[in-house]
Design a protein around this motif. Sequence first.
Motif, mmCIF file in Angstrom:
data_model
loop_
_atom_site.group_PDB
_atom_site.id
_atom_site.type_symbol
_atom_site.label_atom_id
_atom_site.label_comp_id
_atom_site.label_asym_id
_atom_site.label_seq_id
_atom_site.Cartn_x
_atom_site.Cartn_y
_atom_site.Cartn_z
ATOM 1 N N ILE A 1 -14.437 -2.119 0.039
ATOM 2 C CA ILE A 1 -15.615 -1.203 -0.087
ATOM 3 C C ILE A 1 -16.730 -1.341 0.937
ATOM 4 C CG2 ILE A 1 -17.463 -0.804 -1.765
ATOM 5 C CD1 ILE A 1 -15.489 -1.492 -3.919
ATOM 6 N N LEU A 2 -16.955 -2.674 1.227
ATOM 7 C CA LEU A 2 -18.197 -2.930 2.195
ATOM 8 C C LEU A 2 -17.793 -2.635 3.658
ATOM 9 C CD1 LEU A 2 -19.614 -6.394 1.035
ATOM 10 C CD2 LEU A 2 -20.469 -3.871 0.648
ATOM 11 N N LEU A 3 -16.594 -2.662 3.735
ATOM 12 C CA LEU A 3 -15.953 -2.054 5.341
ATOM 13 C C LEU A 3 -15.561 -0.725 5.181
ATOM 14 C CD1 LEU A 3 -13.956 -5.379 6.288
ATOM 15 C CD2 LEU A 3 -16.212 -4.385 7.251
ATOM 16 N N SER A 4 -15.969 -0.095 4.358
ATOM 17 C CA SER A 4 -15.541 1.461 3.986
ATOM 18 C C SER A 4 -13.979 1.688 4.216
ATOM 19 C CB SER A 4 -16.436 2.158 5.114
ATOM 20 O OG SER A 4 -17.700 2.211 4.633
ATOM 21 N N LYS A 5 -13.137 0.777 3.693
ATOM 22 C CA LYS A 5 -11.938 0.932 3.876
ATOM 23 C C LYS A 5 -11.099 0.976 2.415
ATOM 24 C CE LYS A 5 -11.416 -1.397 8.455
ATOM 25 N NZ LYS A 5 -10.877 -2.611 9.007
ATOM 26 N N ASP A 6 -11.577 1.888 1.584
ATOM 27 C CA ASP A 6 -11.080 1.889 0.309
ATOM 28 C C ASP A 6 -9.732 2.419 0.371
ATOM 29 O OD1 ASP A 6 -13.733 1.678 -0.105
ATOM 30 O OD2 ASP A 6 -13.878 2.856 -2.126
ATOM 31 N N LEU A 7 -8.865 1.793 -0.507
ATOM 32 C CA LEU A 7 -7.332 2.103 -0.256
ATOM 33 C C LEU A 7 -7.349 3.465 -0.879
ATOM 34 C CD1 LEU A 7 -5.727 -1.071 -1.604
ATOM 35 C CD2 LEU A 7 -5.892 -0.275 0.758
ATOM 36 N N LEU A 8 -6.485 4.299 -0.077
ATOM 37 C CA LEU A 8 -6.136 5.687 -0.596
ATOM 38 C C LEU A 8 -4.707 5.950 -0.639
ATOM 39 C CD1 LEU A 8 -8.621 7.625 1.930
ATOM 40 C CD2 LEU A 8 -9.037 7.367 -0.427
ATOM 41 N N THR A 9 -3.952 4.817 -0.427
ATOM 42 C CA THR A 9 -2.509 5.042 -0.556
ATOM 43 C C THR A 9 -2.032 4.759 -1.994
ATOM 44 O OG1 THR A 9 -2.268 4.418 1.798
ATOM 45 C CG2 THR A 9 -0.089 4.342 0.349
ATOM 46 N N THR A 10 -1.129 5.595 -2.344
ATOM 47 C CA THR A 10 -0.571 5.395 -3.876
ATOM 48 C C THR A 10 0.538 4.325 -3.704
ATOM 49 O OG1 THR A 10 -1.067 7.508 -4.383
ATOM 50 C CG2 THR A 10 0.434 6.518 -5.527
ATOM 51 N N ASP A 11 0.714 3.467 -4.604
ATOM 52 C CA ASP A 11 1.716 2.379 -4.562
ATOM 53 C C ASP A 11 2.853 2.804 -5.409
ATOM 54 O OD1 ASP A 11 2.899 0.057 -4.425
ATOM 55 O OD2 ASP A 11 1.487 -1.144 -5.291
ATOM 56 N N THR A 12 3.667 3.327 -4.824
ATOM 57 C CA THR A 12 4.983 3.751 -5.635
ATOM 58 C C THR A 12 6.078 2.547 -5.671
ATOM 59 O OG1 THR A 12 4.575 5.930 -4.862
ATOM 60 C CG2 THR A 12 6.712 5.543 -5.921
ATOM 61 N N LEU A 13 6.473 2.117 -6.929
ATOM 62 C CA LEU A 13 7.453 1.234 -7.120
ATOM 63 C C LEU A 13 8.468 1.787 -7.729
ATOM 64 C CD1 LEU A 13 4.314 -0.411 -7.811
ATOM 65 C CD2 LEU A 13 5.886 -2.208 -6.979
ATOM 66 N N LYS A 14 9.545 2.303 -7.100
ATOM 67 C CA LYS A 14 10.702 3.122 -7.467
ATOM 68 C C LYS A 14 11.495 2.683 -8.310
ATOM 69 C CE LYS A 14 10.698 6.478 -3.692
ATOM 70 N NZ LYS A 14 11.360 7.187 -2.545
ATOM 71 N N ASP A 15 11.997 1.066 -8.212
ATOM 72 C CA ASP A 15 12.768 0.673 -9.196
ATOM 73 C C ASP A 15 12.534 0.522 -10.515
ATOM 74 O OD1 ASP A 15 14.208 -0.018 -6.900
ATOM 75 O OD2 ASP A 15 13.431 -2.138 -6.436
ATOM 76 N N THR A 16 11.012 0.598 -10.530
ATOM 77 C CA THR A 16 10.528 0.415 -12.097
ATOM 78 C C THR A 16 9.906 1.989 -12.530
ATOM 79 O OG1 THR A 16 8.440 -0.463 -11.552
ATOM 80 C CG2 THR A 16 10.292 -2.055 -12.229
ATOM 81 N N ASP A 17 9.925 2.861 -11.670
ATOM 82 C CA ASP A 17 9.391 4.319 -11.940
ATOM 83 C C ASP A 17 7.899 3.985 -12.200
ATOM 84 O OD1 ASP A 17 11.608 5.929 -11.735
ATOM 85 O OD2 ASP A 17 12.277 5.487 -13.589
ATOM 86 N N THR A 18 7.273 3.295 -11.464
ATOM 87 C CA THR A 18 5.690 2.973 -11.629
ATOM 88 C C THR A 18 5.112 3.400 -10.461
ATOM 89 O OG1 THR A 18 6.438 0.872 -12.645
ATOM 90 C CG2 THR A 18 4.074 1.243 -11.938
ATOM 91 N N VAL A 19 4.024 4.323 -10.790
ATOM 92 C CA VAL A 19 3.066 4.646 -9.548
ATOM 93 C C VAL A 19 1.709 4.169 -10.079
ATOM 94 C CG1 VAL A 19 1.991 6.750 -8.640
ATOM 95 C CG2 VAL A 19 4.624 6.818 -9.434
ATOM 96 N N MET A 20 1.142 3.723 -9.009
ATOM 97 C CA MET A 20 -0.448 3.021 -9.032
ATOM 98 C C MET A 20 -1.277 3.684 -8.150
ATOM 99 S SD MET A 20 -0.102 0.849 -11.595
ATOM 100 C CE MET A 20 -1.573 -0.043 -11.488
ATOM 101 N N TYR A 21 -2.433 4.420 -8.705
ATOM 102 C CA TYR A 21 -3.287 5.089 -7.776
ATOM 103 C C TYR A 21 -4.308 4.183 -7.710
ATOM 104 C CZ TYR A 21 -0.626 9.330 -9.090
ATOM 105 O OH TYR A 21 0.559 10.247 -9.442
ATOM 106 N N PRO A 22 -4.985 4.206 -6.316
ATOM 107 C CA PRO A 22 -6.232 3.630 -5.978
ATOM 108 C C PRO A 22 -7.432 4.591 -6.622
ATOM 109 C CG PRO A 22 -5.534 4.762 -3.994
ATOM 110 C CD PRO A 22 -4.207 4.854 -4.970
ATOM 111 N N LEU A 23 -8.368 3.967 -7.106
ATOM 112 C CA LEU A 23 -9.388 4.578 -7.914
ATOM 113 C C LEU A 23 -9.969 5.939 -7.108
ATOM 114 C CD1 LEU A 23 -11.406 4.953 -10.394
ATOM 115 C CD2 LEU A 23 -12.839 3.400 -9.129
ATOM 116 N N ARG A 24 -10.412 5.827 -5.907
ATOM 117 C CA ARG A 24 -10.861 6.815 -5.107
ATOM 118 C C ARG A 24 -10.092 7.866 -5.041
ATOM 119 N NH1 ARG A 24 -12.887 5.856 0.950
ATOM 120 N NH2 ARG A 24 -12.850 8.016 1.479
ATOM 121 N N LYS A 25 -8.717 7.765 -4.642
ATOM 122 C CA LYS A 25 -7.762 8.766 -4.549
ATOM 123 C C LYS A 25 -7.590 9.508 -5.977
ATOM 124 C CE LYS A 25 -3.250 10.035 -2.958
ATOM 125 N NZ LYS A 25 -1.838 9.733 -2.253
#
Length: 275
Positions: free
Chosen positions: A59-83
């Motif tokens: 946050i302080l370095l203005s590098k908020d994560l925008l990449t969705t974390d997709t874990l296909k083996d378990t059909d799990t998708v995690m979104y960064p809050l800002r995105k």
Amino acid sequence: MTIEEVKDYINSSTEYDFLRDYPHKIAFLTLGGSYAYGTNTEDSDIDLRGVFLSDKREILLSKDLLTTDTLKDTDTVMYPLRKYVDLCAKGNFTTLEFLYNRVECYLYISDIGIELIKNRDMFLSKRMCRSFDGYVKSFIHKILFTYYPADVLSEDVLQERKNKTCKAMAHVVRTLINGIDMMQNGEISPLSYKVLNELREIRRGSYSENTHCCEDVGEDLMVFKPNKQLLDKIAILRRDYINACEKADLPDKPNFNRINNFLMTTNERIVRGMV
């Protein structure tokens, strides 16, 4: 499996250890797909959807994560809050749905996750109409114009393709019903027993037909598509959705003041070490 059995499996299975050691704090984690909709069958996959927070340094370095974390083996998708917030503000129905799940579908909700769900109405706007309609039309187009070489694929593979198509048909109907509810009431209510049974019948193939097409192409092509009864139903639902959009008492844009204030106060809490 029941929802409680699914939760027990996730909590005890080593394949979900990554969630217990997740590198970012999780705002909420919920079941998605059939278990969230109430249309699950014995063969349903477990879909997990979640939102996670950036850390203080990002946050302080203005590098908020925008990449969705997709874990296909378990059909799990995690979104960064800002995105995730950005997608909801654009009227993305797929992400908005997570905020309207039944309580029992959530595996974990933090204070920030609760606040996000309580303020879900800040995303509601007429933007959803365009986004949602495009989403439905893309699904319908995929159903009606996907052909399979029947003289090449085995019966088992063709049956698998048919099952996926029937699942997509049920998805279109369910999404339209939920979209109408959202436009009319600003909510997504649990589907009635009658509607759930109808969706299950659609998934079983009760409203589909197989059509062969071999003229002018030199091969036997098969398409699985809704029968006339289901096509008529989809047409009526889409018409009702468009009417609901036209009558909806919604702003043209989401409430960006509330959205930005939510993000600002959340980031401030993270930076101050309050999260």
